[in-house]
Design a protein around this motif. Sequence first.
Motif, PDB file in Angstrom:
ATOM      1  N   THR A  59      42.825   4.974   0.705  1.00 29.66           N
ATOM      2  CA  THR A  59      44.116   5.541   0.279  1.00 29.66           C
ATOM      3  C   THR A  59      45.255   4.575   0.613  1.00 29.66           C
TER       4      THR A  59
ATOM      5  N   CYS B  38      50.308  12.222  -0.141  1.00 28.40           N
ATOM      6  CA  CYS B  38      49.057  11.534  -0.542  1.00 28.40           C
ATOM      7  C   CYS B  38      47.805  12.259  -0.065  1.00 28.40           C
TER       8      CYS B  38
ATOM      9  N   ASN C 252      39.676  10.256  -2.777  1.00 33.55           N
ATOM     10  CA  ASN C 252      39.222   8.932  -2.340  1.00 33.55           C
ATOM     11  C   ASN C 252      38.025   9.043  -1.400  1.00 33.55           C
TER      12      ASN C 252
ATOM     13  N   GLU D 243      47.655   2.808  -2.064  1.00 36.17           N
ATOM     14  CA  GLU D 243      49.082   3.180  -2.073  1.00 36.17           C
ATOM     15  C   GLU D 243      49.980   2.033  -1.623  1.00 36.17           C
TER      16      GLU D 243
ATOM     17  N   LYS E 290      45.139  13.001  -2.590  1.00 35.75           N
ATOM     18  CA  LYS E 290      44.525  11.737  -3.027  1.00 35.75           C
ATOM     19  C   LYS E 290      43.473  11.304  -2.007  1.00 35.75           C
ATOM     20  N   GLN E 291      43.770  11.511  -0.711  1.00 35.80           N
ATOM     21  CA  GLN E 291      42.788  11.173   0.335  1.00 35.80           C
ATOM     22  C   GLN E 291      41.476  11.924   0.091  1.00 35.80           C
TER      23      GLN E 291
END
Length: 306
Positions: free
Chosen positions: A139, A281, A288, A143, A284-285
């Motif tokens: 991540t 985020c 991922n 990012e 998203k983690q």
Amino acid sequence: MRSLIDILDFSVEELNELIGVANDIIANPGAYSEKCKGKKLATLFFEPSTRTRLSFEAAMLELGGSVLGFSEANSSSAAKGESVADTAKTISCYADIIAMRHPKEGAPLVASQNASIPVINAGDGGHNHPTQTLADLLTISREKGGFNNLTVGFCGDLKFGRTVHSLITALSRYEGLNVVLISPEELKLPSYVKKDVLAKNNIPYKQTTDLESVMPELDILYMTRVQRERFFNEEDYLRLKDSYVLEPKKLKNAKKDLCIMHPLPRVNEISVAVDSDPRACYFKQVLNGKYIRMALILKLLEEAKK
Ligand code: CP
């Protein structure tokens, strides 16, 4: 037999290689859909989990493999007194790779010393959680474009938060790291992490109880849950559980490109109103985490052939 018990089991080059494979899986998932055909992953979870167990299972299924296992100690023979060592020897007869979560620090290490297949530490007590760290690194890399020259704030339960211990250890190998530790007095980072990781690697760090005062400095804010299951005393947990609640107004002095992370599950540490902030985020983690675990399974199964 190569296993992953501690994030330092992998070199920086190997971590970069895993991140590269995970990025390739994200770009070309179809190319990986049969890579583990005929292989079996055993998920041995002696503690509750949503993300880690199910992302490991999704990862193996998306690689064309199969999964077996248990999701609580009480449905395994551990409830009858079987040792971790015997469990590991037994599962080695049925599967090709193990992902194990256990409330006792060191249990996955014991499993790896007794299994004849790779063992992945999926979280051991308040100690380490290296595959969450892999998800965090993927991540951060996506990012922020890399790991150098970052100021990272860790906020909440830094004493029992195993994801914090593993991520600080991983980031300590990169240039220009600055660490800001934000916690109540009772939940400060353990001295062994300060001494063996931060001091040993000459990493500048400061400790504070005040999140808002340090907010403008941060490139990454890593929020954590107060780990109720590790407390001896419910009263202490209730007193400390809402020490930090991230709300939109607390982000007014934060950098425009701050990356807000949390390993999840969250209880009350991040208001749902923050979810729509483009700097959030944490989901998203989660995604991922599946891709990097696919890369990890591929790597360990490949090494097991050698
Ligand atoms: N981040 C994490 O370990 O979540 P789970 O406890 O749901 O697996």
